[in-house]
Design a protein around this motif. Structure first.
Motif, PDB file in Angstrom:
ATOM      1  N   TRP A 102       9.191 -10.324 -60.834  1.00 46.84           N
ATOM      2  CA  TRP A 102       9.643  -9.102 -60.157  1.00 46.84           C
ATOM      3  C   TRP A 102       9.696  -9.371 -58.667  1.00 46.84           C
ATOM      4  CZ3 TRP A 102       6.807  -6.111 -56.571  1.00 46.84           C
ATOM      5  CH2 TRP A 102       7.344  -4.851 -56.259  1.00 46.84           C
ATOM      6  N   ASN A 103      10.640  -8.726 -57.987  1.00 51.31           N
ATOM      7  CA  ASN A 103      10.754  -8.821 -56.536  1.00 51.31           C
ATOM      8  C   ASN A 103      10.874  -7.417 -55.963  1.00 51.31           C
ATOM      9  OD1 ASN A 103      12.521  -8.869 -53.960  1.00 51.31           O
ATOM     10  ND2 ASN A 103      11.805 -10.982 -54.110  1.00 51.31           N
ATOM     11  N   SER A 104      10.233  -7.194 -54.840  1.00 51.81           N
ATOM     12  CA  SER A 104      10.118  -5.845 -54.282  1.00 51.81           C
ATOM     13  C   SER A 104      11.375  -5.324 -53.596  1.00 51.81           C
ATOM     14  CB  SER A 104       8.966  -5.822 -53.268  1.00 51.81           C
ATOM     15  OG  SER A 104       9.210  -6.727 -52.190  1.00 51.81           O
ATOM     16  N   PHE A 144      12.175  -1.276 -53.062  1.00 51.90           N
ATOM     17  CA  PHE A 144      11.331  -0.844 -51.947  1.00 51.90           C
ATOM     18  C   PHE A 144      11.823  -1.319 -50.580  1.00 51.90           C
ATOM     19  CE2 PHE A 144       8.485  -0.840 -55.634  1.00 51.90           C
ATOM     20  CZ  PHE A 144       7.940   0.440 -55.529  1.00 51.90           C
ATOM     21  N   VAL A 168       7.875  -1.873 -48.539  1.00 48.66           N
ATOM     22  CA  VAL A 168       6.926  -2.209 -49.598  1.00 48.66           C
ATOM     23  C   VAL A 168       5.492  -2.269 -49.061  1.00 48.66           C
ATOM     24  CG1 VAL A 168       7.215  -4.713 -49.280  1.00 48.66           C
ATOM     25  CG2 VAL A 168       6.501  -3.799 -51.517  1.00 48.66           C
ATOM     26  N   ASP A 227       2.169  -0.791 -53.732  1.00 53.25           N
ATOM     27  CA  ASP A 227       3.365  -0.984 -54.557  1.00 53.25           C
ATOM     28  C   ASP A 227       3.277  -2.276 -55.355  1.00 53.25           C
ATOM     29  OD1 ASP A 227       4.559   1.343 -53.503  1.00 53.25           O
ATOM     30  OD2 ASP A 227       5.426   0.219 -51.828  1.00 53.25           O
ATOM     31  N   VAL A 228       2.805  -3.329 -54.720  1.00 52.45           N
ATOM     32  CA  VAL A 228       2.713  -4.632 -55.383  1.00 52.45           C
ATOM     33  C   VAL A 228       1.663  -4.598 -56.483  1.00 52.45           C
ATOM     34  CG1 VAL A 228       2.219  -7.077 -55.038  1.00 52.45           C
ATOM     35  CG2 VAL A 228       3.548  -5.818 -53.338  1.00 52.45           C
ATOM     36  N   ALA A 253       3.064  -2.724 -59.383  1.00 53.33           N
ATOM     37  CA  ALA A 253       4.030  -3.542 -60.120  1.00 53.33           C
ATOM     38  C   ALA A 253       3.305  -4.532 -61.030  1.00 53.33           C
ATOM     39  CB  ALA A 253       4.949  -4.281 -59.152  1.00 53.33           C
ATOM     40  N   ILE A 293       6.582 -10.494 -53.199  1.00 48.72           N
ATOM     41  CA  ILE A 293       6.739  -9.609 -52.037  1.00 48.72           C
ATOM     42  C   ILE A 293       7.901 -10.139 -51.214  1.00 48.72           C
ATOM     43  CG2 ILE A 293       5.597  -8.559 -50.059  1.00 48.72           C
ATOM     44  CD1 ILE A 293       2.940  -9.644 -51.266  1.00 48.72           C
ATOM     45  N   ASP A 304      11.689  -0.163 -60.083  1.00 47.10           N
ATOM     46  CA  ASP A 304      10.350   0.400 -59.901  1.00 47.10           C
ATOM     47  C   ASP A 304       9.625   0.300 -61.240  1.00 47.10           C
ATOM     48  OD1 ASP A 304       8.081   1.773 -59.266  1.00 47.10           O
ATOM     49  OD2 ASP A 304       9.056   3.685 -58.848  1.00 47.10           O
TER      50      ASP A 304
END
Length: 401
Positions: free
Chosen positions: A33-35, A39, A43, A47-48, A51, A70, A282
């Protein structure tokens, strides 16, 4: 006895080191996953962590998603010694890495070879060794290195010399590769420079040592962007393989105005391309139908097939594209994409031409989105809705001749 135990231990360690060296980083396309897509630069640590928790709770981790990355926006200021620190939204990067690792996941981070990142935060220019050492100390497992302000530096340094500009870019990415090597931690190295200077031709060179590289500009959560970027991958298959992958950008599944059919198509196309599968939605609030796409293991298996072959376009027929991807143990994936205009209702009738796929006679396969057994022949008509996909796996194809 002590000598023999010492010798035995040394032999075991040497064997383990040899195995580790024989298994490349990113032996299959990275998944995670990438923010950024959801976000952007806003971010936060929370949030991280959310996730990471969602990747576990949703079953994504167990389906193969590993990296929690991130993107831009985590950087703070450098101290008097030039060491980078995270900003107030990320109070303790080592603690964040520990949190992610404790869930069986890995942490990714972002920087630029230029003085600034795309969002205006501190880049790594002149601090490559310091930054790589810091990332390793934090426990970072993945670095996305985005051209951003370095592109402006190239132009200002050599305004009328494109060749020199390209040399500067190559050297900048090689500099960080050296720094990562010296930091002593296996870190996936992701080049983000939008396909400039046919990056696929030089990024895997040991001096640069990239594990993946962006082949196009940024994606957006609209069907036409997905289609445009996917078709740009035609002709690049020979540059991809275990440890080094073409990257058509992060997934937009679950974002923007993508329909359920477009989410399926997007995910299927990236799987056929042996592309990195980096979710960009998200995760903590995704809908069940989005999770169902992202965790469809039969489709993930196409992307993660250990043979490491990128799919290729077999042929086009009007508004339909047909792609194939060789699989391990002699298997074959066949994807039929209807890229026609969504304004026209109904389905697009299409007759598959097996001879153009190098196949002969009826083929027994599995529809990977329904799980149903299917028979492919030259006489069946496929009814495919606009912007939808028919993805079939054939484990024992009958080839022509």
């Amino acid at each position: 006895m002590r000598r023999s135990c010492t010798a035995w231990l040394a032999a075991v360690l040497c064997l383990a080191q040899g195995i580790a060296q024989a298994t490349p980083v990113a032996a299959t396309p990275p998944m995670g996953w990438n923010s950024w897509n959801y976000f952007a630069e806003k971010v936060t640590d929370a949030d991280v962590r959310a996730a990471a928790d969602a990747m576990v709770a949703s079953g994504m981790r167990d389906a193969g998603y590993v990296y929690v990355n991130i993107d831009d926006g985590w950087q703070g200021q450098r101290d008097a010694n030039g060491v980078i620190h995270s900003n107030a939204r990320f109070p303790d990067m080592k603690a964040l890495a520990d949190y992610v690792h404790a869930r069986g996941l890995k942490l990714g981070i972002y920087s630029s070879p230029g003085p600034k990142t795309c969002a205006g935060y501190a880049g790594s220019l002149g601090h490559e060794k310091q930054d790589a050492k810091t990332y390793a100390e934090w426990g970072v497992d993945y670095l996305k290195y985005d051209l951003c302000s370095f592109g402006e530096l190239m132009k200002s340094t050599a305004p009328s010399n494109p060749e020199q500009q390209m040399r500067m870019m190559h050297e900048a990415y090689a500099t960080m590769r050296t720094a990562l090597n010296e930091a002593g931690r296996p870190i996936v190295y992701s080049l983000c420079q939008y396909g400039v200077d046919a990056v696929w031709e030089w990024a895997a060179d040991p001096k640069v040592g990239a594990n993946l590289w962006r082949t196009t500009g940024d994606i957006a959560p609209h069907g036409e962007f997905v289609y445009a970027i996917a078709t740009m991958q035609a002709g690049l298959a020979n540059y991809a393989g275990p440890g080094h992958w073409n990257d058509p950008d992060m997934l937009e599944v679950g974002n923007g105005d993508l329909t359920e059919a477009e989410n399926r198509t997007h995910f299927s196309w990236w799987a056929m391309l042996a592309a990195p599968l980096l979710a960009g939605n998200d995760l903590a609030h995704m809908k069940p139908e989005v999770k169902a796409v992202l965790t469809r293991r039969e489709v993930i298996a196409i992307d993660q097939d250990p043979l490491g072959k990128q799919g290729t376009r077999a042929y086009t027929d009007g508004e339909v594209e047909v792609w194939t991807k060789p699989l391990s143990h002699g298997g074959l994936a066949v994807a039929v994409f209807n890229v026609g205009d969504t304004r026209y209702a109904g389905t697009h009738p299409f007759r598959l031409d097996l001879k153009r796929l190098g196949l002969h006679g009826k083929q027994q396969g599995t529809d990977l989105w329904t799980g149903n057994a299917v028979t492919l022949d030259d006489h069946q008509v496929v009814g495919l809705a606009s912007h939808d996909v028919w993805l079939v796996r054939i484990d024992a194809p009958h080839t022509a001749g």
